[in-house]
Design a protein around this motif. Structure first.
Motif, PDB file in Angstrom:
ATOM      1  N   ARG A   1      59.186  30.037 -35.750  1.00 16.59           N
ATOM      2  CA  ARG A   1      59.363  28.581 -35.686  1.00 16.59           C
ATOM      3  C   ARG A   1      60.810  28.192 -35.938  1.00 16.59           C
ATOM      4  N   ALA A   2      61.422  28.821 -36.934  1.00 11.18           N
ATOM      5  CA  ALA A   2      62.813  28.495 -37.255  1.00 11.18           C
ATOM      6  C   ALA A   2      63.725  28.823 -36.068  1.00 11.18           C
ATOM      7  N   ARG A   3      63.477  29.954 -35.415  1.00 11.36           N
ATOM      8  CA  ARG A   3      64.289  30.323 -34.254  1.00 11.36           C
ATOM      9  C   ARG A   3      64.103  29.337 -33.103  1.00 11.36           C
ATOM     10  N   GLU A   4      62.876  28.828 -32.948  1.00 10.21           N
ATOM     11  CA  GLU A   4      62.638  27.853 -31.880  1.00 10.21           C
ATOM     12  C   GLU A   4      63.402  26.558 -32.128  1.00 10.21           C
ATOM     13  N   TYR A   5      63.454  26.121 -33.399  1.00  9.64           N
ATOM     14  CA  TYR A   5      64.236  24.923 -33.713  1.00  9.64           C
ATOM     15  C   TYR A   5      65.715  25.165 -33.465  1.00  9.64           C
TER      16      TYR A   5
END
Length: 241
Positions: A162-166
């Protein structure tokens, strides 16, 4: 005289980030459904009589027979514990004098079984004991089950994804991990099965028919594990122009 240099103070930590070191905080979750590892049942053996000692003797005899049957299954029984033992007098309902009409005795056992292949046979044979009530089985995982760790790892991977997607949405990438919090791993047993001996004198009256009863066909209830983690990362400052 040599002066001791003054140490350079460490940069202040900004929990909500700054334009130079923006932060992103995300939560990751995992939901697993797995087969149970243990089955638990509760046995209640009863005795009733007009004489206190006779009632206690009957209760002791029946409890001993039940324990012998359970222990014959060896390592299949992971845990065997004796719970409450009660001998209660029953008073007559009429008359001024307190007269004892009968004595009621109960003793409770709890079992933890790790071999489901023999569980149905064991419950059937226990139900054939005199004045024995069976409650269960209830299904569970061991506290040390590797499924708990699997759920936690999946939650961490979900957090990182999720952090990488943001970061990707901002056309940048992650910098460093600031904090990782385990917000809980929960094991939720799904459903329960119950079996109670409704004819406590069946063994004494039925004889060979009760002994030939086929094992119960029991289907273990799958268990759910929920894991949640929360993590904070720094971001390489994105170009928002």
């Amino acid at each position: 005289m040599t002066e001791t240099p003054t140490p350079t103070p460490a940069p202040a930590h900004h929990p909500y980030g700054t334009p130079d070191t923006p932060h992103v905080t995300v939560r990751g979750e995992a939901h697993l459904e797995v087969d149970p590892e243990l089955a638990h049942i509760t046995l209640t053996t009863t005795a009733r009589g007009t004489d206190r000692r006779t009632t206690l003797d009957d209760l002791t005899r029946r409890n001993t027979a039940t324990l012998d049957l359970i222990k014959s299954y060896g390592d299949t029984i992971e845990k065997l514990e004796t719970g409450t033992l009660t001998i209660n007098p029953e008073l007559t309902r009429h008359g001024r004098a307190e007269r004892i009409r009968a004595y009621h005795g109960h003793i409770q056992l709890t079992l933890t079984i790790n071999d489901f292949a023999s569980l149905g046979e064991l419950i059937t044979r226990l139900a054939d004991q005199e004045l024995t009530r069976i409650d269960g089985p209830w299904w569970s995982l061991r506290p040390t089950s590797p499924h708990h760790a699997t759920a936690r790892r999946q939650a961490v991977r979900e957090t990182l994804q999720r952090a990488r997607e943001y970061a990707e949405a901002l056309d940048t990438r992650l910098g460093a991990l600031l904090e990782l919090n385990d917000t809980g791993t929960h094991h939720t047993p799904l459903g329960r099965a119950a079996f109670a001996e409704s004819m406590p004198y069946a063994a004494a009256a039925g004889g060979a028919e009760a002994a030939d009863a086929p094992p119960l066909d029991l289907e273990p209830v799958r268990q759910t594990i929920d894991a949640q983690v929360e993590a904070s990362f720094t971001l390489i400052p994105p170009n928002l122009g």
